[in-house]
Design a protein around this motif. Structure first.
Motif, mmCIF file in Angstrom:
data_model
loop_
_atom_site.group_PDB
_atom_site.id
_atom_site.type_symbol
_atom_site.label_atom_id
_atom_site.label_comp_id
_atom_site.label_asym_id
_atom_site.label_seq_id
_atom_site.Cartn_x
_atom_site.Cartn_y
_atom_site.Cartn_z
ATOM 1 N N THR A 7 12.139 -26.598 19.452
ATOM 2 C CA THR A 7 12.296 -26.366 18.361
ATOM 3 C C THR A 7 12.719 -27.500 17.549
ATOM 4 N N TYR A 12 18.075 -22.815 15.703
ATOM 5 C CA TYR A 12 19.228 -22.502 14.798
ATOM 6 C C TYR A 12 20.157 -21.460 15.813
ATOM 7 N N ASN A 45 10.262 -15.630 4.410
ATOM 8 C CA ASN A 45 10.617 -15.251 5.976
ATOM 9 C C ASN A 45 11.202 -16.170 6.798
ATOM 10 N N GLU A 46 10.946 -17.592 6.322
ATOM 11 C CA GLU A 46 11.640 -18.804 6.975
ATOM 12 C C GLU A 46 13.075 -18.512 6.785
ATOM 13 N N LYS A 48 14.823 -15.784 6.278
ATOM 14 C CA LYS A 48 15.193 -14.571 6.709
ATOM 15 C C LYS A 48 15.535 -14.846 8.309
ATOM 16 N N LYS A 49 14.305 -15.376 8.892
ATOM 17 C CA LYS A 49 14.507 -15.770 10.483
ATOM 18 C C LYS A 49 15.649 -16.630 10.522
ATOM 19 N N CYS A 52 19.254 -14.779 10.116
ATOM 20 C CA CYS A 52 19.409 -13.916 11.126
ATOM 21 C C CYS A 52 20.057 -14.532 12.378
ATOM 22 N N ALA A 53 19.402 -15.748 12.722
ATOM 23 C CA ALA A 53 19.830 -16.407 13.842
ATOM 24 C C ALA A 53 21.213 -16.985 13.717
ATOM 25 N N GLU A 58 20.528 -9.336 9.699
ATOM 26 C CA GLU A 58 19.218 -9.111 9.150
ATOM 27 C C GLU A 58 18.944 -8.646 7.592
ATOM 28 N N ASP A 191 4.077 -24.203 14.402
ATOM 29 C CA ASP A 191 5.484 -24.669 14.691
ATOM 30 C C ASP A 191 5.655 -26.363 14.124
ATOM 31 N N ARG A 194 6.130 -26.314 10.602
ATOM 32 C CA ARG A 194 7.241 -25.961 10.043
ATOM 33 C C ARG A 194 8.388 -27.253 10.203
#
Ligand code: GCU
Length: 687
Positions: A7, A12, A45-46, A48-49, A52-53, A58, A191, A194
């Motif tokens: 990635t 992250y 969403n990006e 949030k993801k 979270c990491a 969350e 991906d 992104r």
């Protein structure tokens, strides 16, 4: 799920510094979207993801009409009235079409991080910026910013063929095509989108500039359905799809007997074709065209000018907001090496300078950074200072065709930065290349950056893990060419490998010195080439000497280099003053370009007192030796870096060492045999 590929800088890892976690956590109640559309949803969403990491929390993602929360991250548009209490009018006005601002509200009762863009496009850039800044543990105060891309066009060029191969690709196969078809591996493409959005890219050309066979048909319904799906993925990330076209398409696929740009039927055919493309891809970016170049057809076939050719296509694209990106890489690739009058370096200028002012408003000329072909060092193309009435883009080669093919470590940011900082003097002092390619110097609507991609379907995208830094850097420079290259490289290192001091120091050293090292053991002083014909890897001093490609050094027993001064081919006359005089004068010419501009006897004394020949010997010994230092720096990181990555890079560094020694020995032997003059230091020239 765990993808089978890296990635890159978007991996992250949990943030461990308690203090920083506490500082940010106060803002992490929820994510509020003030806009209801797929772009904001996706950005939310990006974010949030990522959070979270990074923080293990969350966050709730909600669409909200009012801002009635105590704490949270708010995504909206700068023009949104609900942000009136938080954003001033001045701040609003500062944000441009694809830009964004970040503002931290840190009051007793209200703790907000606001990310606001002007358009749907800008929000994703803002989100990735925020994520990166948080990973870099940027303090709250420093999060406040207004970020606008300086150049309007920031485009990646893929040289991908439809059989899945990639021209000059060193990292596996195409992620877009295989077996004559468009691939449907949408996850990988997403991906990739992104990664690109996170560095501010806003366009991709997914097929090779050499458009042959099936690729000619990409602009037809045969493929447009599949392409529209790819365009949809990219669109979500603010990236437009472009295609390379074959100028003779009306003949190949249109059933016409000409591709003459002034022919009515040809014009109609292109208009119909373009209309159809937009029915599938409403935000299609436009065409990239390699015409009259290396056996590709173009307007010269019909005795028309490049402006005739480009403008004809531009007219077809104009109703939809599309553009024509026309490459300036036009030269005689069938030169007789005995012909010393023709100088390939002069070709782009000679072909295009007379057309300044003749191109339509939506035509952009894409110019390679140097006058030849992405050598380890070339002077800046004089075209940048020569066309005040033409939209211009600079073309960099992220893929390392002539710079070690992703086996050698060669970070290109340092070179690109030098090019961008070059002062053309076309409008007096301060006429930097970076101000031409961001459109500001000549006040052009379109301008920008094109980078030939270095990615493929390999596990780490770029073959050499550290070559990811070149992709990152291209995007960052295109967004803001004023940024310091050390900062760009440092950010990449931390985002990719974490912020352990040793890791950052060592990798930064490796990156920032790698281009100079590569240059030392290959072809220093602006010499260039000396590679094996065809695949362009490895040393071959006369590989291109007796070929048709116009790339000669003309070494004999006394001297080497081409006299491109006003007394020679006259290439220096394409530059403004004072460069004309500087390049013309062997004593003033920047030494790293000496052999590009001058024919120099081997006993010529350089500024440090060494003869040219001794410099060559020393440079090659030194360069090859410095690869040991690269290896050493990497070895010190064993155990501090993911083992798989460590081993992959380690293996490449060892190959680099071996190949650097080959370069050293082959080039040194060549000069020794030409001159018969031994190394002053008595080293073994050919072990
Ligand atoms: C170089 C490269 C080719 C490529 C060409 C181009 O010559 O070797 O593979 O097609 O540049 O930029 O068009």
């Amino acid at each position: 799920s765990n993808p089978k590929y890296s990635t890159c800088w978007l991996s992250y890892k949990p943030i461990e510094e308690i203090e920083y976690v506490q500082e940010i956590e106060k803002f992490l109640d929820q994510i509020v979207l003030l806009e209801k559309n797929i772009y904001f949803q996706n950005a939310g969403n990006e974010l949030k993801k990522a959070l979270c990491a990074l923080f293990g929390t969350e966050l709730r993602l909600s669409n909200s009409i009012n801002i009635n929360i105590d704490s949270g991250i708010i995504l909206g548009k700068v023009t949104d009235e609900r942000l009136n209490n938080f954003i001033t009018d001045e701040e609003r006005k500062e944000v441009s079409e694809e830009g964004f601002l970040i503002k931290v509200i840190d009051e007793n009762k209200r703790k907000y991080i606001i990310v606001a863009s002007k358009s749907e496009k800008g929000i994703i850039y803002g989100i990735f910026h925020l994520i990166n800044k948080i990973i870099l543990k940027t303090s709250l105060k420093e999060l406040n910013c207004v970020e606008n891309p300086k150049a309007p066009l920031r485009i990646i060029n893929h040289w991908d063929n439809m059989d899945g191969s990639i021209e000059r690709g060193y990292a596996g196969k195409s992620i877009f095509f295989a077996n004559g078809r468009v691939k449907r591996n949408y996850k990988r493409i997403l991906d990739y989108a992104r990664l690109l959005a996170s560095i501010g890219i806003n366009g991709v050309v997914i097929n090779n500039v050499n458009v042959r066979d099936k690729a000619i048909w990409l602009i037809t319904p045969k493929y447009l359905n599949d392409l529209s799906k790819i365009a949809e993925i990219f669109r979500l990330y603010g990236i437009k799809l472009y295609l390379s076209i074959n100028f003779a398409s009306p003949i190949y696929i249109g059933g016409l007997n000409t591709a003459d740009p002034l022919d009515k039927n040809v014009q109609i055919w292109w208009k119909e074709t373009v209309k159809n493309i937009y029915s599938y891809i409403p935000d299609f970016g436009g065409f990239l065209v390699k015409a009259d170049s290396e056996f590709n057809p173009g307007p010269y076939v019909y005795r028309r000018t490049h402006a005739d050719g480009a403008n004809m296509l531009a007219e077809a694209l104009s109703p939809y907001g599309g553009v024509v990106i026309w490459r300036a890489f036009v030269y005689n690739c069938l030169q007789d090496w005995r012909d010393t009058k023709t100088d390939r370096a002069k070709a782009a200028y000679d072909n295009f300078k007379p057309l300044d002012g003749n191109f339509s408003e939506n035509v952009i000329l894409q110019i390679k950074y140097g006058p030849m072909d992405f050598q380890v060092r070339e002077p800046v193309s004089p075209l940048f200072g020569a066309m005040e009435k033409t939209n211009q883009m600079i073309e960099f080669q992220i893929t390392q065709e002539y710079t070690g093919q992703q086996i050698h470590l060669c970070y290109l940011g340092t070179l690109w930065k030098e090019i961008l900082e070059f002062d053309t003097y076309c409008k007096g002092k301060g006429s930097y290349v970076k101000r031409i390619v961001d459109g500001s110097l000549f006040g052009m609507k379109y301008a920008g950056f094109a980078g030939v991609s270095n990615i493929g379907d390999s596990i780490n995208w770029t073959g050499h893990d550290l070559a990811q830094a070149n992709l990152w850097t291209f995007g960052k420079l295109a967004w803001d060419p004023d940024k310091k290259i050390e900062d760009i490289a440092r950010e990449w290192t931390i985002l990719t490998f974490g912020d352990d001091k040793k890791v950052v120091d060592n990798i930064l050293w490796m990156l920032l010195n790698s281009h100079a090292i590569y240059e030392k053991y290959t072809t220093p002083l602006g010499l260039g080439w000396m590679v094996n014909p065809g695949h362009h890897y490895g040393p071959n001093p006369e590989g291109y000497e007796y070929s048709k490609w116009g790339t000669y050094h003309r070494a004999d027993i006394k001297a080497i280099g081409v006299d491109r001064t006003s007394r020679g081919t006259g290439y220096t006359l394409q530059y403004h003053k004072p460069w004309q005089e500087i390049f013309d004068d062997i004593n003033k010419c920047p030494e790293e370009l000496l052999l590009f501009f001058h024919r120099v006897p081997y006993d010529f004394r350089l500024k440090n007192g060494k003869t040219l020949l001794q410099f060559m010997y020393d440079s090659h010994f030194e360069g090859a030796e410095m690869v040991d230092k690269l290896i050493e720096k990497w070895e010190e990181l064993r155990g501090k870096i993911d083992e798989e990555i460590f081993n992959r890079v380690y293996e490449r560094l060892n190959m680099q060492k071996e190949h650097a020694m080959e370069w050293r020995d082959v080039i040194n032997t060549y000069f020794y045999r030409k001159t018969g003059i031994p190394d002053e230091k008595g080293r073994l020239i050919y072990p």
